[in-house]
Design a protein around this motif. Structure first.
Motif, short mmCIF file in Angstrom:
data_model
loop_
_atom_site.label_atom_id
_atom_site.label_comp_id
_atom_site.label_asym_id
_atom_site.label_seq_id
_atom_site.Cartn_x
_atom_site.Cartn_y
_atom_site.Cartn_z
N ARG A 1 -13.38 -10.88 11.64
CA ARG A 1 -14.57 -10.86 10.81
C ARG A 1 -15.66 -9.99 11.43
N TRP B 1 -22.33 -22.22 10.53
CA TRP B 1 -20.93 -22.32 10.11
C TRP B 1 -20.06 -22.85 11.25
N ALA C 1 -10.66 -19.16 -2.46
CA ALA C 1 -11.94 -18.94 -1.79
C ALA C 1 -12.36 -20.23 -1.09
N PRO D 1 -16.85 -20.19 5.04
CA PRO D 1 -16.32 -19.89 6.37
C PRO D 1 -16.57 -21.03 7.35
N GLY E 1 -8.00 -22.78 7.89
CA GLY E 1 -7.25 -21.70 7.26
C GLY E 1 -5.77 -21.80 7.55
N TYR F 1 -10.88 -15.45 0.08
CA TYR F 1 -12.25 -15.00 0.17
C TYR F 1 -13.04 -16.01 1.00
N GLU F 2 -13.86 -15.53 1.93
CA GLU F 2 -14.78 -16.40 2.67
C GLU F 2 -16.20 -16.04 2.25
N CYS G 1 -19.07 -19.17 -3.78
CA CYS G 1 -17.88 -19.91 -4.22
C CYS G 1 -18.06 -20.42 -5.66
#
Length: 324
Positions: free
Chosen positions: A40, A129, A199, A202, A208, A226-227, A233
């Motif tokens: 990322r 996060w 989606a 994060p 994941g 998708y994050e 979202c």
């Protein structure tokens, strides 16, 4: 997603340890989670930061530039925090609640209960996060409590010496548009969604990887996820561009609905942690009770989840809060 200080700490740890596996051990992360964070960061900066082979990880030219700046920024930020804490410590009330939280359903309700039950108390919040980042802040005396979540039976953020208790255990639901063919079903099989785009918000940890494993058990390999933040979202789900993996306590929102996954292929544990040797430990059980009350209130506001919990009493708030 924007570049954050925690990303710079990850880059520095990889450079100092010379490999992702050693850096993951130092940071208290699973290696796949650290690898995902590195990807990322590289995506944000537009290029590779490390050349990796059997000998380890060596910084690229871009990596050297980032490391040069990070080694200036991180100590400066730490000094700023230390100086600020020293400046305000004498002025802070003794009745103080500094709460850090990862995306979850309880922070607002917890703050409400703290301010209502303790008029005049100094209540402050910090969101991230990264549960590991917040746990480190508790261990460093910059927060009193951290609300975090972990997938399935995974361990809480470790390496910080915190005491952890389980607040609640949730299934993972999916968020779909109101007109979706599965929107009115009592539950949907994960395999029935094999051709969809996914989606989620994060975060660090193994979610994941656990999702990919659950899909594999259901007989398919999911598309890359998708994050995005929660607002993103909701937009993706409402437009039918993605099915969102979400917490079942998600508040009812026009245009989207939550649907349970059959067989509960993914679970999420809500935790609270504090320093058992710090001054906040004495009030920890009380804050834990407030957090559990806030969770129950949030769960009851979602009729679909409340009905699901009535059929699955093994989920929801934990009656006897034991160390995680």
């Amino acid at each position: 997603m924007k570049l954050e200080l925690r990303h710079l700490r990850v880059v520095c740890a990889i450079a100092e340890e010379g490999s992702l596996s050693k850096a993951a051990s130092v940071l208290g992360l699973a290696q796949p989670a650290l690898t995902a964070q590195l990807h990322r960061v590289e995506g944000l900066l537009g290029g590779k930061l490390f050349d990796r082979d059997h000998r380890g990880a060596r910084p690229t030219a871009l990596g050297e530039l980032v490391l040069e700046r990070a080694r200036v920024l991180l100590p400066a930020f730490s000094r700023l925090q230390e100086d600020a804490l020293r400046l305000v410590d004498d002025d802070q009330p003794t009745d103080r609640y500094r709460v850090g939280a990862v995306n979850g359903p309880m922070l607002g309700g917890l703050v409400h209960r703290l301010t209502e039950s303790h008029p005049g108390a100094h209540v402050s919040t910090q969101v991230s996060w990264s549960g590991d980042e917040l746990a480190a802040m508790v261990a460093g005396g910059r927060l009193d409590y951290v609300l975090a979540g972990v997938c399935g039976n995974a361990s809480p953020p470790d390496g910080h010496g915190l005491a952890w208790s389980v607040i609640a255990v949730d299934p993972v639901f999916v968020l779909v548009p109101e007109g979706h063919p599965f929107a009115l079903l009592e539950e949907v099989e994960l395999a029935a969604l094999k051709d969809t785009q996914w989606a989620a918000v994060p975060g660090d940890g193994c979610f994941g990887n656990c999702f990919v494993a659950a899909c594999s058990r259901a007989g398919f390999t999911p598309r890359p996820m998708y994050e995005v933040d929660m607002a993103g979202c909701i937009d993706l789900a409402a437009a039918g561009d993605a099915v969102v993996l979400c917490q079942p306590t998600f508040r009812r929102t026009p245009g989207v609905v939550t649907v349970p996954l059959a067989g509960v292929p993914l679970r999420w544990r809500h935790l609270i942690g504090w320093d058992p040797e710090g001054p906040a430990a004495a009030l920890g059980p009380q804050v834990l009770r407030y957090a559990a009350e806030a969770y129950r209130e949030t769960a009851e506001r979602n009729p679909r989840y409340a009905a699901w919990l009535a059929r699955h009493p093994e989920y929801g708030a934990v009656a006897h809060h034991l160390p995680a």
